[in-house]
Design a protein around this motif. Structure first.
Motif, mmCIF file in Angstrom:
data_model
loop_
_atom_site.group_PDB
_atom_site.id
_atom_site.type_symbol
_atom_site.label_atom_id
_atom_site.label_comp_id
_atom_site.label_asym_id
_atom_site.label_seq_id
_atom_site.Cartn_x
_atom_site.Cartn_y
_atom_site.Cartn_z
ATOM 1 N N UNK A 42 0.918 -0.950 0.023
ATOM 2 C CA UNK A 42 0.199 -0.153 0.005
ATOM 3 C C UNK A 42 0.673 1.270 0.094
ATOM 4 N N UNK A 43 0.434 2.475 -0.185
ATOM 5 C CA UNK A 43 1.119 3.555 -0.341
ATOM 6 C C UNK A 43 1.559 3.768 1.125
ATOM 7 N N UNK A 44 0.775 3.659 2.261
ATOM 8 C CA UNK A 44 1.002 3.512 3.450
ATOM 9 C C UNK A 44 2.090 2.703 3.833
ATOM 10 N N UNK A 45 2.426 1.365 3.466
ATOM 11 C CA UNK A 45 3.395 0.616 3.587
ATOM 12 C C UNK A 45 4.789 1.128 2.993
ATOM 13 N N UNK A 63 12.402 11.496 7.886
ATOM 14 C CA UNK A 63 11.459 10.649 8.845
ATOM 15 C C UNK A 63 10.163 11.221 9.348
ATOM 16 N N UNK A 64 10.205 12.580 9.440
ATOM 17 C CA UNK A 64 9.295 13.312 9.865
ATOM 18 C C UNK A 64 8.053 13.586 8.710
ATOM 19 N N UNK A 65 8.574 13.651 7.458
ATOM 20 C CA UNK A 65 7.689 13.897 6.435
ATOM 21 C C UNK A 65 6.930 12.563 6.161
ATOM 22 N N UNK A 66 7.770 11.429 6.056
ATOM 23 C CA UNK A 66 7.295 10.149 5.670
ATOM 24 C C UNK A 66 6.435 9.447 6.708
ATOM 25 N N UNK A 67 6.739 9.775 8.050
ATOM 26 C CA UNK A 67 6.047 9.500 9.069
ATOM 27 C C UNK A 67 4.482 10.095 8.838
ATOM 28 N N UNK A 68 4.434 11.268 8.630
ATOM 29 C CA UNK A 68 3.111 11.991 8.679
ATOM 30 C C UNK A 68 2.165 11.421 7.320
ATOM 31 N N UNK A 74 -3.135 5.420 6.568
ATOM 32 C CA UNK A 74 -3.707 4.583 7.461
ATOM 33 C C UNK A 74 -2.590 3.787 8.409
ATOM 34 N N UNK A 75 -1.340 4.005 8.506
ATOM 35 C CA UNK A 75 -0.249 3.521 9.191
ATOM 36 C C UNK A 75 -0.525 4.081 10.641
ATOM 37 N N UNK A 76 -0.829 3.119 11.692
ATOM 38 C CA UNK A 76 -1.222 3.642 12.795
ATOM 39 C C UNK A 76 -0.216 4.653 13.558
ATOM 40 N N UNK A 167 -2.770 14.908 1.923
ATOM 41 C CA UNK A 167 -1.581 14.213 1.744
ATOM 42 C C UNK A 167 -1.661 12.721 0.872
ATOM 43 N N UNK A 168 -3.155 12.531 0.698
ATOM 44 C CA UNK A 168 -3.436 11.394 -0.088
ATOM 45 C C UNK A 168 -3.507 11.660 -1.463
#
Length: 186
Positions: A42-45, A63-68, A74-76, A167-168
Motif C-alpha cells: 500500500x502507499x502507507x506501507x 522521517x518526519x515527512x514520511x511518518x506523516x 492508514x499506518x497507526x 497528503x493522499x
C-alpha cells in the motif's frame, strides 16, 4: 546549519530551487513511480518503509515527512516514536515485519543482504515485483537521506500544513511547479 553559504536557512525546496537542472524533475517523477503508482504494498506501507529507512539513518527531515504521510495513508500513529519505528508494536502488520527486517539489512549491511532475507519477504506473500518495490523504496530513501544530511538539512520545516486528505492526493511532482518558479541561477 546549511552547507551552502548562499542559502543560509536551507530547506529541501530551497536546495532543489538552487539546482533545478540537476535531475530534480526526474527525481520527483521517480518518487511518484515508487511511492504512488500501483504496487503490492500500500502507499502507507511504502511511506512506512521511507520513514523506517530514515529512522535508521537518523534523518529527522525525511522521517518526519514520511511518518506523516504513512499516518495519512492508514499506518497507526502509535508505531512512530522520536525518529524511530516501533517494530514490536502490535498494530504493525505482520506482513511488514520481514519487509522491515529486509529494509534494515539493506540499509545497514547492504553486502550482507542474502537469499534468506529475500525469501522471508516472499514468504510474507510478496512477489518479485513486491520485493523490487521494497528494494526501490529503501534505495531511494538511503539516497534522499544522503542528500538532506549532506546539504546540512537537519530538521523538517513545514512549508504548509497538510490535512490527511491533501497528503493522499499529493504527488511528488506537484513540487516541480513550485521549484521551477522559484529557481535561482547557480
Amino acid at each position: 546549519m546549511s552547507h551552502f553559504p548562499s542559502i543560509p536557512n536551507l530547506e529541501l525546496l530551497g536546495l532543489f530551487r538552487k539546482f533545478p537542472e540537476r535531475g530534480i524533475l526526474p527525481l520527483l517523477e521517480y518518487h511518484d513511480a515508487i511511492l504512488r503508482n500501483d504496487s503490492e504494498l500500500t502507499v502507507g506501507e511504502r511511506e512506512l518503509i521511507a520513514a523506517y529507512v530514515s529512522s535508521l539513518n537518523d534523518c529527522h527531515y525525511c522521517f518526519s515527512a514520511h511518518r506523516d504521510n504513512a499516518k495519512a495513508w492508514g499506518i497507526p500513529a502509535d508505531l512512530f516514536g522520536d525518529v524511530r519505528v516501533d517494530l514490536d508494536h502490535p498494530e504493525l502488520p505482520a506482513r511488514m515485519k520481514p519487509v522491515l527486517a529486509f529494509v534494515r539489512r539493506l540499509t545497514v549491511d547492504p553486502a550482507g543482504t542474502g537469499q534468506a532475507d529475500a525469501q522471508a519477504v516472499y514468504d510474507a506473500g510478496f512477489s518479485e515485483e513486491g520485493l523490487f518495490d521494497v528494494i526501490s523504496v529503501t534505495a531511494l530513501y538511503n539516497f534522499m537521506n544522503r542528500i538532506l544530511e549532506g546539504a546540512g538539512i537537519k530538521r523538517h520545516v513545514r512549508v504548509m500544513d497538510m490535512t490527511d486528505e491533501m497528503r493522499r492526493k499529493y504527488r511528488y511532482t506537484h513540487l516541480w511547479k513550485t521549484i521551477s518558479k522559484g529557481a535561482v541561477e547557480g
